[in-house]
Design a protein around this motif. Structure first.
Motif, mmCIF file in Angstrom:
data_model
loop_
_atom_site.group_PDB
_atom_site.id
_atom_site.type_symbol
_atom_site.label_atom_id
_atom_site.label_comp_id
_atom_site.label_asym_id
_atom_site.label_seq_id
_atom_site.Cartn_x
_atom_site.Cartn_y
_atom_site.Cartn_z
ATOM 1 N N ALA A 50 0.865 -1.026 -0.071
ATOM 2 C CA ALA A 50 0.069 0.053 -0.043
ATOM 3 C C ALA A 50 0.847 1.369 0.224
ATOM 4 O O ALA A 50 2.057 1.291 0.506
ATOM 5 C CB ALA A 50 -1.059 -0.015 1.286
ATOM 6 N N ILE A 51 0.357 2.459 -0.476
ATOM 7 C CA ILE A 51 0.919 3.388 -0.322
ATOM 8 C C ILE A 51 -0.052 4.823 -0.118
ATOM 9 O O ILE A 51 -1.164 4.830 -0.426
ATOM 10 C CB ILE A 51 1.580 3.884 -2.073
ATOM 11 C CG1 ILE A 51 2.459 5.184 -1.982
ATOM 12 C CG2 ILE A 51 0.373 3.874 -2.916
ATOM 13 C CD1 ILE A 51 3.399 5.027 -3.153
ATOM 14 N N ARG A 52 0.731 5.841 0.639
ATOM 15 C CA ARG A 52 -0.191 7.028 0.846
ATOM 16 C C ARG A 52 -0.132 7.788 -0.455
ATOM 17 O O ARG A 52 0.988 7.838 -1.001
ATOM 18 C CB ARG A 52 0.394 7.918 1.999
ATOM 19 C CG ARG A 52 0.265 7.103 3.311
ATOM 20 C CD ARG A 52 -1.217 7.545 3.876
ATOM 21 N NE ARG A 52 -1.427 6.798 5.106
ATOM 22 C CZ ARG A 52 -2.607 6.238 5.280
ATOM 23 N NH1 ARG A 52 -3.405 6.232 4.493
ATOM 24 N NH2 ARG A 52 -2.692 5.840 6.804
ATOM 25 N N ARG A 53 -1.213 8.341 -0.793
ATOM 26 C CA ARG A 53 -1.495 8.853 -1.899
ATOM 27 C C ARG A 53 -0.593 10.243 -2.036
ATOM 28 O O ARG A 53 0.002 10.457 -3.100
ATOM 29 C CB ARG A 53 -2.657 9.315 -2.467
ATOM 30 C CG ARG A 53 -3.043 9.916 -3.645
ATOM 31 C CD ARG A 53 -4.808 10.178 -4.102
ATOM 32 N NE ARG A 53 -5.227 11.180 -3.294
ATOM 33 C CZ ARG A 53 -5.058 12.717 -3.673
ATOM 34 N NH1 ARG A 53 -4.624 12.809 -4.706
ATOM 35 N NH2 ARG A 53 -5.585 13.405 -2.498
ATOM 36 N N ILE A 54 -0.631 11.033 -1.035
ATOM 37 C CA ILE A 54 0.309 12.159 -1.067
ATOM 38 C C ILE A 54 1.616 12.017 -0.468
ATOM 39 O O ILE A 54 2.467 12.494 -0.930
ATOM 40 C CB ILE A 54 -0.576 13.512 -0.282
ATOM 41 C CG1 ILE A 54 -2.014 13.577 -0.878
ATOM 42 C CG2 ILE A 54 0.223 14.726 -0.156
ATOM 43 C CD1 ILE A 54 -1.845 14.084 -2.411
ATOM 44 N N ALA A 55 1.972 11.489 0.695
ATOM 45 C CA ALA A 55 3.111 11.347 1.278
ATOM 46 C C ALA A 55 4.047 10.463 0.719
ATOM 47 O O ALA A 55 5.157 10.480 1.032
ATOM 48 C CB ALA A 55 2.851 11.235 2.874
ATOM 49 N N GLY A 56 3.331 9.390 0.227
ATOM 50 C CA GLY A 56 4.232 8.438 -0.600
ATOM 51 C C GLY A 56 4.496 7.266 0.476
ATOM 52 O O GLY A 56 5.387 6.458 0.016
ATOM 53 N N LEU A 57 4.242 7.207 1.796
ATOM 54 C CA LEU A 57 4.613 6.443 2.603
ATOM 55 C C LEU A 57 4.055 4.934 2.236
ATOM 56 O O LEU A 57 3.145 4.786 1.727
ATOM 57 C CB LEU A 57 3.952 6.446 3.915
ATOM 58 C CG LEU A 57 4.099 5.463 5.191
ATOM 59 C CD1 LEU A 57 5.427 5.592 5.672
ATOM 60 C CD2 LEU A 57 3.232 5.825 6.320
ATOM 61 N N THR A 58 5.029 3.761 2.381
ATOM 62 C CA THR A 58 4.587 2.640 1.861
ATOM 63 C C THR A 58 4.822 1.630 2.993
ATOM 64 O O THR A 58 5.214 1.699 3.711
ATOM 65 C CB THR A 58 5.630 2.089 0.535
ATOM 66 O OG1 THR A 58 6.950 2.187 1.153
ATOM 67 C CG2 THR A 58 5.567 2.978 -0.681
ATOM 68 N N ALA A 59 3.936 0.595 2.630
ATOM 69 C CA ALA A 59 4.013 -0.735 3.476
ATOM 70 C C ALA A 59 3.927 -2.166 2.576
ATOM 71 O O ALA A 59 3.262 -2.088 1.292
ATOM 72 C CB ALA A 59 2.773 -0.674 4.497
ATOM 73 N N TYR A 60 4.474 -2.956 3.026
ATOM 74 C CA TYR A 60 4.645 -4.354 2.304
ATOM 75 C C TYR A 60 4.433 -5.397 3.356
ATOM 76 O O TYR A 60 4.918 -5.454 4.275
ATOM 77 C CB TYR A 60 6.022 -4.372 1.478
ATOM 78 C CG TYR A 60 6.227 -3.292 0.435
ATOM 79 C CD1 TYR A 60 7.013 -2.269 0.772
ATOM 80 C CD2 TYR A 60 5.741 -3.734 -0.769
ATOM 81 C CE1 TYR A 60 7.276 -1.453 -0.171
ATOM 82 C CE2 TYR A 60 6.115 -2.714 -1.754
ATOM 83 C CZ TYR A 60 6.804 -1.757 -1.528
ATOM 84 O OH TYR A 60 7.073 -0.724 -2.479
ATOM 85 N N ALA A 61 3.725 -6.471 2.610
ATOM 86 C CA ALA A 61 3.726 -7.570 3.152
ATOM 87 C C ALA A 61 5.275 -8.401 3.264
ATOM 88 O O ALA A 61 5.939 -8.163 2.412
ATOM 89 C CB ALA A 61 2.740 -8.561 2.614
ATOM 90 N N ASP A 62 5.426 -9.311 4.182
ATOM 91 C CA ASP A 62 6.776 -9.790 4.337
ATOM 92 C C ASP A 62 6.996 -10.753 3.212
ATOM 93 O O ASP A 62 8.394 -10.684 2.598
ATOM 94 C CB ASP A 62 6.788 -10.520 5.650
ATOM 95 C CG ASP A 62 6.982 -9.559 6.795
ATOM 96 O OD1 ASP A 62 6.754 -10.125 8.020
ATOM 97 O OD2 ASP A 62 7.201 -8.454 6.879
ATOM 98 N N PHE A 68 8.717 -6.745 -4.761
ATOM 99 C CA PHE A 68 7.576 -6.060 -5.321
ATOM 100 C C PHE A 68 7.719 -4.490 -4.736
ATOM 101 O O PHE A 68 8.305 -4.035 -3.825
ATOM 102 C CB PHE A 68 6.082 -6.256 -4.681
ATOM 103 C CG PHE A 68 5.709 -7.713 -5.364
ATOM 104 C CD1 PHE A 68 6.585 -8.593 -5.934
ATOM 105 C CD2 PHE A 68 4.388 -8.327 -4.755
ATOM 106 C CE1 PHE A 68 5.855 -10.011 -6.570
ATOM 107 C CE2 PHE A 68 3.802 -9.278 -5.345
ATOM 108 C CZ PHE A 68 4.774 -10.269 -6.076
ATOM 109 N N THR A 69 7.338 -3.581 -5.657
ATOM 110 C CA THR A 69 7.614 -2.291 -5.466
ATOM 111 C C THR A 69 6.317 -1.413 -5.861
ATOM 112 O O THR A 69 5.942 -1.595 -7.088
ATOM 113 C CB THR A 69 8.918 -1.794 -6.276
ATOM 114 O OG1 THR A 69 9.685 -2.493 -6.040
ATOM 115 C CG2 THR A 69 8.805 -0.207 -5.825
ATOM 116 N N ILE A 70 5.833 -0.762 -4.959
ATOM 117 C CA ILE A 70 4.485 0.099 -5.020
ATOM 118 C C ILE A 70 4.615 1.280 -5.376
ATOM 119 O O ILE A 70 5.610 1.995 -4.876
ATOM 120 C CB ILE A 70 3.475 -0.202 -4.210
ATOM 121 C CG1 ILE A 70 2.083 0.530 -4.253
ATOM 122 C CG2 ILE A 70 3.939 0.541 -2.800
ATOM 123 C CD1 ILE A 70 0.989 -0.080 -3.037
#
Length: 122
Positions: A50-62, A68-70
């Motif tokens: 997932a990714i924050r639309r404005i800030a660009g913060l990302t999170a990934y499943a282990d 993978f890159t979002i």
């Protein structure tokens, strides 16, 4: 309302790469975060990235970290998932989702796309 349309799924061999796209339309200004989920046959849907639309913060499943890159292109209202080093266990229907709220990026999504099939053969 927000509409989401995924594209880019298909067949791949283990080790290959695919890129998924998710085009958002409608009230896109109300979106705080966007994410990818997947559901394999006979299994529950699971969070991928997932990714924050404005800030660009990302999170990934282990399970996908490092492979993978979002990313997102706000000018095009489009989110991407670059999937490298694909494995047969990545086979699933991949869903795009949009969240109208702040909070945990792995949950709390309000809108969903129809999904795109990704099949990885060994």
């Amino acid at each position: 309302q927000v509409q989401l349309v995924e594209s880019g799924g298909g067949l791949a061999q283990a080790g290959d790469s695919l890129r998924l796209s998710c085009a958002a339309s409608g009230r896109t200004f109300s979106i705080y975060g966007m994410g990818w989920f997947r559901q394999a046959a006979g299994k529950e849907r699971e969070f991928v990235a997932a990714i924050r639309r404005i800030a660009g913060l990302t999170a990934y499943a282990d399970s996908v970290k490092g492979r993978f890159t979002i990313s997102r292109d706000n000018a095009k209202n489009t989110m991407y998932l670059q999937m490298n080093s694909l494995k047969p266990e990545d086979t699933a229907i991949y869903y795009c989702a949009a969240s109208l709220r702040l909070g945990d990026l792995s949950r709390g999504y309000d809108y969903w796309g129809q999904g795109t099939q990704v099949t990885v053969s060994s």
